[in-house]
Structure formats: structure tokens, C-alpha cells
Design a protein around this motif. Sequence first.
Motif, PDB file in Angstrom:
ATOM      1  N   PRO A 272     -11.958  10.231 -24.812  1.00  0.00           N
ATOM      2  CA  PRO A 272     -12.132   9.046 -25.664  1.00  0.00           C
ATOM      3  C   PRO A 272     -12.599   9.361 -27.089  1.00  0.00           C
ATOM      4  N   ASP A 273     -13.169  10.540 -27.329  1.00  0.00           N
ATOM      5  CA  ASP A 273     -13.712  10.841 -28.653  1.00  0.00           C
ATOM      6  C   ASP A 273     -12.659  11.336 -29.652  1.00  0.00           C
ATOM      7  N   ILE A 274     -11.419  11.536 -29.210  1.00  0.00           N
ATOM      8  CA  ILE A 274     -10.448  12.146 -30.130  1.00  0.00           C
ATOM      9  C   ILE A 274      -9.985  11.191 -31.218  1.00  0.00           C
ATOM     10  N   VAL A 275      -9.572  11.787 -32.353  1.00  0.00           N
ATOM     11  CA  VAL A 275      -8.869  11.035 -33.389  1.00  0.00           C
ATOM     12  C   VAL A 275      -7.394  11.211 -33.072  1.00  0.00           C
ATOM     13  N   GLY A 276      -6.604  10.138 -33.173  1.00  0.00           N
ATOM     14  CA  GLY A 276      -5.192  10.234 -32.817  1.00  0.00           C
ATOM     15  C   GLY A 276      -5.008  10.076 -31.321  1.00  0.00           C
ATOM     16  N   VAL A 277      -4.018  10.775 -30.764  1.00  0.00           N
ATOM     17  CA  VAL A 277      -3.661  10.558 -29.361  1.00  0.00           C
ATOM     18  C   VAL A 277      -3.680  11.846 -28.556  1.00  0.00           C
ATOM     19  N   GLN A 278      -3.535  11.680 -27.223  1.00  0.00           N
ATOM     20  CA  GLN A 278      -3.514  12.835 -26.316  1.00  0.00           C
ATOM     21  C   GLN A 278      -2.289  13.706 -26.614  1.00  0.00           C
ATOM     22  N   MET A 279      -2.467  15.015 -26.467  1.00  0.00           N
ATOM     23  CA  MET A 279      -1.384  15.981 -26.665  1.00  0.00           C
ATOM     24  C   MET A 279      -0.861  16.480 -25.319  1.00  0.00           C
ATOM     25  N   PRO A 280       0.414  16.916 -25.212  1.00  0.00           N
ATOM     26  CA  PRO A 280       1.455  16.772 -26.224  1.00  0.00           C
ATOM     27  C   PRO A 280       1.797  15.293 -26.450  1.00  0.00           C
ATOM     28  N   LEU A 281       1.939  14.931 -27.730  1.00  0.00           N
ATOM     29  CA  LEU A 281       2.218  13.546 -28.111  1.00  0.00           C
ATOM     30  C   LEU A 281       3.382  12.990 -27.293  1.00  0.00           C
ATOM     31  N   GLY A 282       3.162  11.872 -26.641  1.00  0.00           N
ATOM     32  CA  GLY A 282       4.219  11.239 -25.856  1.00  0.00           C
ATOM     33  C   GLY A 282       4.348  11.765 -24.440  1.00  0.00           C
ATOM     34  N   GLY A 283       3.633  12.887 -24.102  1.00  0.00           N
ATOM     35  CA  GLY A 283       3.684  13.468 -22.762  1.00  0.00           C
ATOM     36  C   GLY A 283       5.061  14.031 -22.449  1.00  0.00           C
ATOM     37  N   PRO A 284       5.318  14.504 -21.191  1.00  0.00           N
ATOM     38  CA  PRO A 284       4.316  14.635 -20.132  1.00  0.00           C
ATOM     39  C   PRO A 284       3.183  15.590 -20.547  1.00  0.00           C
ATOM     40  N   TYR A 285       1.990  15.296 -20.059  1.00  0.00           N
ATOM     41  CA  TYR A 285       0.814  16.067 -20.443  1.00  0.00           C
ATOM     42  C   TYR A 285       0.686  17.348 -19.632  1.00  0.00           C
ATOM     43  N   LEU A 286      -0.228  18.223 -20.057  1.00  0.00           N
ATOM     44  CA  LEU A 286      -0.479  19.456 -19.309  1.00  0.00           C
ATOM     45  C   LEU A 286      -1.072  19.099 -17.951  1.00  0.00           C
ATOM     46  N   THR A 287      -0.815  19.957 -16.950  1.00  0.00           N
ATOM     47  CA  THR A 287      -1.420  19.735 -15.634  1.00  0.00           C
ATOM     48  C   THR A 287      -2.879  20.196 -15.676  1.00  0.00           C
ATOM     49  N   ASP A 288      -3.663  19.760 -14.677  1.00  0.00           N
ATOM     50  CA  ASP A 288      -5.068  20.183 -14.595  1.00  0.00           C
ATOM     51  C   ASP A 288      -5.161  21.705 -14.571  1.00  0.00           C
ATOM     52  N   GLY A 289      -4.233  22.345 -13.841  1.00  0.00           N
ATOM     53  CA  GLY A 289      -4.251  23.806 -13.729  1.00  0.00           C
ATOM     54  C   GLY A 289      -3.980  24.478 -15.065  1.00  0.00           C
ATOM     55  N   GLN A 290      -3.020  23.957 -15.811  1.00  0.00           N
ATOM     56  CA  GLN A 290      -2.730  24.526 -17.127  1.00  0.00           C
ATOM     57  C   GLN A 290      -3.948  24.400 -18.041  1.00  0.00           C
ATOM     58  N   ILE A 291      -4.604  23.240 -17.973  1.00  0.00           N
ATOM     59  CA  ILE A 291      -5.792  23.031 -18.814  1.00  0.00           C
ATOM     60  C   ILE A 291      -6.928  23.965 -18.378  1.00  0.00           C
ATOM     61  N   LEU A 292      -7.052  24.169 -17.065  1.00  0.00           N
ATOM     62  CA  LEU A 292      -8.087  25.075 -16.547  1.00  0.00           C
ATOM     63  C   LEU A 292      -7.892  26.494 -17.094  1.00  0.00           C
ATOM     64  N   ILE A 293      -6.640  26.913 -17.167  1.00  0.00           N
ATOM     65  CA  ILE A 293      -6.350  28.269 -17.653  1.00  0.00           C
ATOM     66  C   ILE A 293      -6.620  28.372 -19.156  1.00  0.00           C
TER      67      ILE A 293
ATOM     68  N   ASP B  77     -16.824  28.486 -25.616  1.00  0.00           N
ATOM     69  CA  ASP B  77     -17.304  27.122 -25.407  1.00  0.00           C
ATOM     70  C   ASP B  77     -16.146  26.115 -25.316  1.00  0.00           C
ATOM     71  N   ALA B  78     -15.498  26.089 -24.145  1.00  0.00           N
ATOM     72  CA  ALA B  78     -14.337  25.216 -23.951  1.00  0.00           C
ATOM     73  C   ALA B  78     -14.716  23.744 -24.103  1.00  0.00           C
ATOM     74  N   GLU B  79     -15.934  23.408 -23.640  1.00  0.00           N
ATOM     75  CA  GLU B  79     -16.405  22.020 -23.667  1.00  0.00           C
ATOM     76  C   GLU B  79     -16.388  21.460 -25.094  1.00  0.00           C
TER      77      GLU B  79
END
Length: 147
Positions: free
Chosen positions: A114-135, A100-102
Amino acid sequence: MPTLMIVLVLAAGLTAAACDEKLSKLAGPTPNLEPTFSSIQAQIFETTDSAGRRACIICHTNVGRNPSGGLNLVHDGAYDQLVNVASARKPGATRVVPGDAENSYIIHKVEGRPDIVGVQMPLGGPYLTDGQILILKRWIALGAPRN
Ligand code: HEC
């Protein structure tokens, strides 16, 4: 009729192969990334990639410090810190829910939902690409196996 069956089976196989090929192109700065835990560990958690996205273990390590967010992503420990483990900061959230990835909090964190506590990871970026997240999502969808 049997010939038609063979054609259908072949077509299904080719479609699956084409999908995997597309997946490797999507993986961008980590072209060999596969939807397995060992691959994600080596190429996402422990490696700074060619696009400059920093290795998660720069912060998520227990070597010489408390791991950020109470999450240690270093080798051998990472799986047991993620799968079916509650978030340290967001009540009710589970870091990885097999199949259940969702509803896996790690996905919300790397997508910066928007529902997260804290900030997007990796903190400070650069962030993962869409493809990396898909995998990463595919590994979870496959049941988040240990290997
Ligand atoms: C520069 C430091 C840093 C890097 C790099 C980093 N993190 Fe984090 N991470 C933190 C900090 C600090 C927190 C706690 C605050 C927060 O949740 O925003 C955290 C929290 C988290 C949480 C939430 C843990 C919980 O139980 O609530 C997840 C999941 C996470 N990080 C995943 C990752 C992943 C995956 C990567 C690599 C792609 C990564 N982080 C890279 C610093 C970092």
C-alpha cells in the motif's frame, strides 16, 4: 562426542540442501531461477516467462525511449540503476538496499504494497509468483552481490 559433532554438521548440510531444492520448486515458471543478480537479470528482467509474466525490459529499457519510472533494467545498466539508488518517484525510498529486502523499494513494487507510488509491477500483470519474489528477496538478503 566427535561423532555427535559430525552428525550435527551433516544434518545442517542436509537441511541447507533441502532448502535449496524447495527454492527451485517455488520458482514455478522460472525453475532455474537462483538468488544471484545474473540469474534474476536473465530470467526476471529480460524474459517473458512460461506463465505469461512479461519481461520488465519491455518497459524498463532506454532503447528508443525513456525507461519507465526512470529505471533501465537492460543488461549492464540494471545493477547500477538498482543497488543503493533512490526511487525516482517515492521520496526517501531506495530501490535495493543490500542486506535489507524489507526496505528495498523494488520488493514493495512487485508485492504491490500500500505504500508504493504508482502501481504494482510488472505493470498490468501477471505479477511475480511468491517464489520468484522470495528468490529476489534472498539475493538482496545475501547483500545484493553484482554477480
Ligand atoms: C508494461 C510496462 C512495465 C512493465 C512490464 C514493468 N514496469 Fe516497472 N514501471 C513501469 C512504469 C510506467 C513505472 C512508473 C510508474 C510507477 O512507479 O508505477 C514503473 C516503475 C517501476 C519501479 C519504481 C521505480 C522508481 O524509481 O520509483 C520499479 C522498482 C519497477 N517499475 C520494477 C519493475 C520490475 C522489477 C518489473 C518486472 C518484474 C517491471 N517493473 C515491469 C512500467 C512497467
